[in-house]
Scaffold this motif. Structure first.
Motif, PDB file in Angstrom:
ATOM      1  N   LEU A  55      26.107 -10.502  33.395  1.00  0.00           N
ATOM      2  CA  LEU A  55      27.475 -10.360  32.909  1.00  0.00           C
ATOM      3  C   LEU A  55      28.391 -10.932  33.979  1.00  0.00           C
ATOM      4  O   LEU A  55      28.141 -10.740  35.173  1.00  0.00           O
ATOM      5  CB  LEU A  55      27.809  -8.896  32.656  1.00  0.00           C
ATOM      6  N   VAL A  56      29.432 -11.627  33.543  1.00  0.00           N
ATOM      7  CA  VAL A  56      30.271 -12.357  34.492  1.00  0.00           C
ATOM      8  C   VAL A  56      31.721 -11.879  34.397  1.00  0.00           C
ATOM      9  O   VAL A  56      32.274 -11.774  33.294  1.00  0.00           O
ATOM     10  CB  VAL A  56      30.203 -13.879  34.208  1.00  0.00           C
ATOM     11  N   ILE A  57      32.327 -11.585  35.538  1.00  0.00           N
ATOM     12  CA  ILE A  57      33.747 -11.214  35.603  1.00  0.00           C
ATOM     13  C   ILE A  57      34.475 -12.311  36.357  1.00  0.00           C
ATOM     14  O   ILE A  57      34.178 -12.560  37.534  1.00  0.00           O
ATOM     15  CB  ILE A  57      33.945  -9.852  36.317  1.00  0.00           C
ATOM     16  N   ASP A  58      35.404 -12.979  35.686  1.00  0.00           N
ATOM     17  CA  ASP A  58      36.113 -14.108  36.291  1.00  0.00           C
ATOM     18  C   ASP A  58      37.070 -13.630  37.387  1.00  0.00           C
ATOM     19  O   ASP A  58      37.608 -12.520  37.316  1.00  0.00           O
ATOM     20  CB  ASP A  58      36.897 -14.849  35.199  1.00  0.00           C
ATOM     21  N   GLN A  59      37.325 -14.507  38.372  1.00  0.00           N
ATOM     22  CA  GLN A  59      38.152 -14.124  39.530  1.00  0.00           C
ATOM     23  C   GLN A  59      39.583 -13.740  39.161  1.00  0.00           C
ATOM     24  O   GLN A  59      40.194 -12.920  39.837  1.00  0.00           O
ATOM     25  CB  GLN A  59      38.176 -15.251  40.557  1.00  0.00           C
TER      26      GLN A  59
ATOM     27  N   THR B  66      38.948  -1.247  36.137  1.00  0.00           N
ATOM     28  CA  THR B  66      37.647  -0.830  35.623  1.00  0.00           C
ATOM     29  C   THR B  66      37.148  -1.848  34.611  1.00  0.00           C
ATOM     30  O   THR B  66      37.898  -2.231  33.698  1.00  0.00           O
ATOM     31  CB  THR B  66      37.767   0.561  34.945  1.00  0.00           C
ATOM     32  N   PHE B  67      35.911  -2.280  34.755  1.00  0.00           N
ATOM     33  CA  PHE B  67      35.311  -3.245  33.843  1.00  0.00           C
ATOM     34  C   PHE B  67      34.197  -2.559  33.041  1.00  0.00           C
ATOM     35  O   PHE B  67      33.387  -1.829  33.612  1.00  0.00           O
ATOM     36  CB  PHE B  67      34.755  -4.439  34.629  1.00  0.00           C
ATOM     37  N   THR B  68      34.223  -2.812  31.751  1.00  0.00           N
ATOM     38  CA  THR B  68      33.292  -2.098  30.871  1.00  0.00           C
ATOM     39  C   THR B  68      32.489  -3.083  30.018  1.00  0.00           C
ATOM     40  O   THR B  68      32.969  -4.176  29.699  1.00  0.00           O
ATOM     41  CB  THR B  68      34.060  -1.155  29.924  1.00  0.00           C
ATOM     42  N   HIS B  69      31.283  -2.649  29.655  1.00  0.00           N
ATOM     43  CA  HIS B  69      30.451  -3.423  28.724  1.00  0.00           C
ATOM     44  C   HIS B  69      29.497  -2.458  28.040  1.00  0.00           C
ATOM     45  O   HIS B  69      28.942  -1.565  28.694  1.00  0.00           O
ATOM     46  CB  HIS B  69      29.672  -4.517  29.445  1.00  0.00           C
ATOM     47  N   GLU B  70      29.312  -2.642  26.728  1.00  0.00           N
ATOM     48  CA  GLU B  70      28.502  -1.680  25.961  1.00  0.00           C
ATOM     49  C   GLU B  70      27.045  -1.619  26.426  1.00  0.00           C
ATOM     50  O   GLU B  70      26.380  -0.597  26.271  1.00  0.00           O
ATOM     51  CB  GLU B  70      28.567  -1.972  24.452  1.00  0.00           C
ATOM     52  N   SER B  71      26.548  -2.706  27.038  1.00  0.00           N
ATOM     53  CA  SER B  71      25.130  -2.724  27.448  1.00  0.00           C
ATOM     54  C   SER B  71      24.897  -1.987  28.763  1.00  0.00           C
ATOM     55  O   SER B  71      23.753  -1.759  29.146  1.00  0.00           O
ATOM     56  CB  SER B  71      24.644  -4.163  27.586  1.00  0.00           C
TER      57      SER B  71
ATOM     58  N   ARG C   4      48.516  -9.932  29.812  1.00  0.00           N
ATOM     59  CA  ARG C   4      48.689  -9.127  31.011  1.00  0.00           C
ATOM     60  C   ARG C   4      47.400  -8.345  31.263  1.00  0.00           C
ATOM     61  O   ARG C   4      46.780  -7.847  30.326  1.00  0.00           O
ATOM     62  CB  ARG C   4      49.867  -8.157  30.779  1.00  0.00           C
ATOM     63  N   LEU C   5      47.012  -8.231  32.533  1.00  0.00           N
ATOM     64  CA  LEU C   5      45.780  -7.516  32.847  1.00  0.00           C
ATOM     65  C   LEU C   5      45.988  -6.014  32.737  1.00  0.00           C
ATOM     66  O   LEU C   5      47.011  -5.486  33.173  1.00  0.00           O
ATOM     67  CB  LEU C   5      45.309  -7.883  34.257  1.00  0.00           C
ATOM     68  N   GLU C   6      44.988  -5.340  32.159  1.00  0.00           N
ATOM     69  CA  GLU C   6      45.069  -3.889  31.971  1.00  0.00           C
ATOM     70  C   GLU C   6      44.255  -3.188  33.063  1.00  0.00           C
ATOM     71  O   GLU C   6      43.518  -3.827  33.811  1.00  0.00           O
ATOM     72  CB  GLU C   6      44.494  -3.514  30.595  1.00  0.00           C
ATOM     73  N   GLU C   7      44.385  -1.858  33.098  1.00  0.00           N
ATOM     74  CA  GLU C   7      43.610  -1.054  34.047  1.00  0.00           C
ATOM     75  C   GLU C   7      42.123  -1.068  33.689  1.00  0.00           C
ATOM     76  O   GLU C   7      41.260  -0.955  34.548  1.00  0.00           O
ATOM     77  CB  GLU C   7      44.117   0.392  34.061  1.00  0.00           C
ATOM     78  N   ARG C   8      41.826  -1.179  32.367  1.00  0.00           N
ATOM     79  CA  ARG C   8      40.438  -1.278  31.904  1.00  0.00           C
ATOM     80  C   ARG C   8      40.283  -2.608  31.185  1.00  0.00           C
ATOM     81  O   ARG C   8      41.068  -2.920  30.289  1.00  0.00           O
ATOM     82  CB  ARG C   8      40.088  -0.140  30.936  1.00  0.00           C
TER      83      ARG C   8
END
Lengths: 439, 228
Positions: free
Chosen positions: A178-182, A199-204, B30-34
């Motif tokens: 999974l990739v999170i862009d800068q 916070t970054f989320t993903h169902e997997s 806009r970027l969110e907290e989640r």
């Protein structure tokens, strides 16, 4: 008396006006001036992003520009920043210029044999602006480092960073990340805003990933003081100066090592695991949830090539009697599945194919203390659909201006303009053919 | 020359394109907290193998960090993946990693290391060749030997068939054997991986030999970060 012009007509008239073109070109000049000055303290990449790739310039560092002009020698104004969003950025200005030239230089221009050269030149300039847009949106550029005998089919971006999350799988299984862009985490610096996090989320995933305390250039340091609040597993992130102590110059973006703190929060229990992500780390951070382990790291964005490259052999020529390199050559094999193709990449002689160009960009003869005698080659990889568009555009501009010049000259000399233009184009074409044949 | 009608249409098209472009430019999210993770990629088959549970001191090249447990036995300097069906034997000073395989354990594969050039590449390759009854190679022939990637660099690959006597005499030679080997010369030491056994058994296990060689890594000596 004629009827007043409608609102759309007025808008079109404004958008295609010389006045707008003059203002846009003036603003582009200001951007170039400020961007070049700020580059001294912020680096090329940051300056390009702020001034030339933006819709609006988010702020202007007057202090940095002042120092770049060496005015602080006479009067030090300190850190003065204009936090205003009023100056349009290069992207917006180029878009307006494109519309202005399209409407004014192609649509509304008086079309006659006398203006054909000007129309061609306007078209070519529009083509060049389009080339810039295509490059900005679609071009990929990066580095592929290989040791002799090594094969790879991915190259890494020079400037784009990402955070990747990869589930550990048995050997041989297909690996995905999974990739999170800068752009989603580079605002999470806590220099002025303690505790800023996302916070970054993903169902997997069985956890949510919280990223905080991002630093553009840093390294982990062992925390000798056990009471440090920002220590993670005995280490903390130490921000580093972006000035190279050896040269007193600003470090290039490629030499910067980003770091941040990652917190993996169990979705069910809320239990947290903390780790430091560092761009130059020898291995990713491992987070464990039940029987499953996840590797999380920050690094350069990877791009896949449509073929693999194996570095078979490297050669280095030196200037006679010196240690200065004269020529690096890499003998490589292009692998398309079972099909193999032997190629040679050397300085100024790239290998091209399938939309990609590989240039020899660096070389390591393995004599360095930590190289272990292993020879390496670094290849700059470029994928740019509009690679040759600026050249084509320049040629068309030249032809357009040449036609216009011959039209004006033939009017003054009372020649037949079409014969003059045709003869000129024939001479120019012959010149190109001879040059191409000879070179 | 463009007709007035087509000129008007083009003008309209340009106008609406400009409006659309302007709207697109100002519609930045806009970027969110989640934030949901929306991007993924498939890793290449050539990607670096997964390094799992590496402690912070090793990840950050901290050579002076105290060991996790001072009373714990010293860890093996290498990490590797044991191929399926191979039995691991205790390591010794001469054989850092030692395996046997085959129905009666007649196949063996081991990794050893010697300081410096260890007598040189040619001497070692020809020593192996003499152990299996093959003639020596010249420097030119050795230079043409294939290379395999090992520990991030090239290693000379040797494959020889013959009667294997090892360190013994010709009378004790085992017929119809095959020797596969890799020799990797680094600046401070030379690493050897040697696999011997009946030819058919070695053919069956050749892919496992390659996989094992690819899996070997230094435990603490982190992979060199590519310089840009």
């Amino acid at each position: 008396m004629s009827a007043p012009a409608s609102i759309p007509s007025r808008i079109i008239a404004f958008l295609s006006s010389f006045g707008l073109a003059a203002v846009v070109l003036g603003l582009l000049l200001i951007l170039t001036f400020l961007g070049t000055l700020e580059q001294a303290e912020y680096g090329l990449v940051a300056s390009q992003e702020r001034y030339f790739e933006s819709v609006f310039v988010d702020r202007i560092d007057i202090g940095a520009c002042w120092r770049a002009l060496a005015f602080d020698h006479y009067w030090n104004i300190g850190n003065v920043i204009l936090p205003v969003n009023i100056l349009p950025g290069g992207y917006l200005l180029m878009a307006i210029l494109f519309v202005n030239m399209f409407l004014g230089g192609l649509i509304r221009i008086r079309k006659s044999p006398r203006t054909i050269g000007v129309v061609i030149s306007h078209f070519a300039i529009l083509f060049m602006i389009a080339a810039g847009a295509v490059t900005y949106h679609f071009a990929k550029e990066g580095i592929l480092n290989l040791t002799e005998g090594q094969t790879h089919d991915e190259f890494q971006s020079f400037h784009e960073r990402v955070i990747e999350i990869e589930a550990v799988k048995p050997a041989g299984e297909k690996r995905t990340a999974l990739v999170i862009d800068q752009r989603l985490f580079t605002d999470l610096s806590n220099s002025s805003d303690h505790g800023k996090a996302r916070t970054f989320t993903h169902e997997s995933l069985p956890f949510d990933l919280v990223i905080t305390n991002w630093k553009q250039h840093a390294e982990p340091k062992r925390a000798t003081d056990v009471t440090r609040g920002d220590a993670v597993d005995g280490y903390f992130i130490q921000a580093l100066s972006r000035i190279d102590p050896r040269t007193s110059q600003l470090l290039a973006d490629e030499a910067l090592s980003q770091a941040c703190i990652a917190i993996a929060k169990d979705k069910k229990t809320g239990a947290e695991q903390k780790g430091i992500l560092w761009e130059f780390a020898a291995a990713p951070w491992t987070a464990t949830f039940g029987d499953q382990k996840y590797l999380i790291n920050i690094g350069r964005r990877s791009y896949r090539l449509p073929f693999a490259i194996r570095l078979d052999h490297t050669e280095q020529e030196k200037h006679p009697g010196t240690e200065r390199a004269r020529r690096f050559t890499s003998k490589v094999t292009k692998l398309h599945g079972p099909r193999e193709e032997k190629r040679v990449i050397t300085m100024n002689e790239p290998v091209r194919g399938e939309g990609y160009a590989l240039f020899q960009s660096s070389f390591d003869d393995g004599t360095a203390s930590n190289a272990g005698g292993v020879k390496r080659s670094g290849f700059q990889v470029v994928e740019n659909p509009s690679d040759h568009w600026p050249l084509i555009s320049c040629i068309i501009v030249s032809i357009g201006l040449l036609i216009h010049f011959m039209m004006m000259l033939s009017r003054a000399m009372k020649w037949n303009p079409w014969i003059a233009v045709t003869n000129t184009l024939l001479i120019v074409t012959a010149g190109f053919v001879i040059a191409y044949w000879k070179l | 020359m463009m007709s007035p009608h087509s000129s008007k249409a083009a003008t309209k098209l340009a106008f609406f394109s400009f409006i659309g472009l302007t709207m697109a430019l100002f519609s930045c999210k806009r970027l969110e907290e989640r934030e949901p993770i929306t991007e993924s990629r498939e890793l290449s088959q050539y990607a670096r193998k997964q390094l799992v549970d590496i402690r912070s001191a090793d990840r950050f090249y901290d050579q002076e960090a105290p060991a996790e447990d001072p009373n714990a036995p010293q860890q093996h300097p290498l990490v590797w993946v044991t191929p399926e069906g191979w039995s691991e034997k205790p390591s010794s000073q001469m054989r850092l990693i030692d395996f046997s395989f085959g129905p009666n354990g007649e196949g063996e594969c081991y990794l050893s290391a010697l300081p410096g050039p260890a007598g040189g590449l040619a001497a070692n390759i020809n020593r192996w060749r003499s152990q299996i009854g093959a003639s020596s190679l010249t420097d030119e022939e050795i230079d043409k030997l294939p290379r395999k990637n090992f520990l991030g660099g090239p290693a000379h690959f040797v494959s020889v068939d013959g009667s294997f006597k090892g360190m013994g005499d010709a009378a004790s030679a085992k017929q119809d054997y095959r020797l596969l080997g890799l020799i990797h010369q680094a600046s401070e030491l030379t690493l050897f991986i040697k696999m011997t056994g009946p030819k058919a058994l070695i053919e069956e296990n050749a892919a496992k030999f390659d996989a094992f060689c690819q899996s070997v890594q230094f435990r603490k000596k982190a992979e060199k970060i590519p310089s840009h």
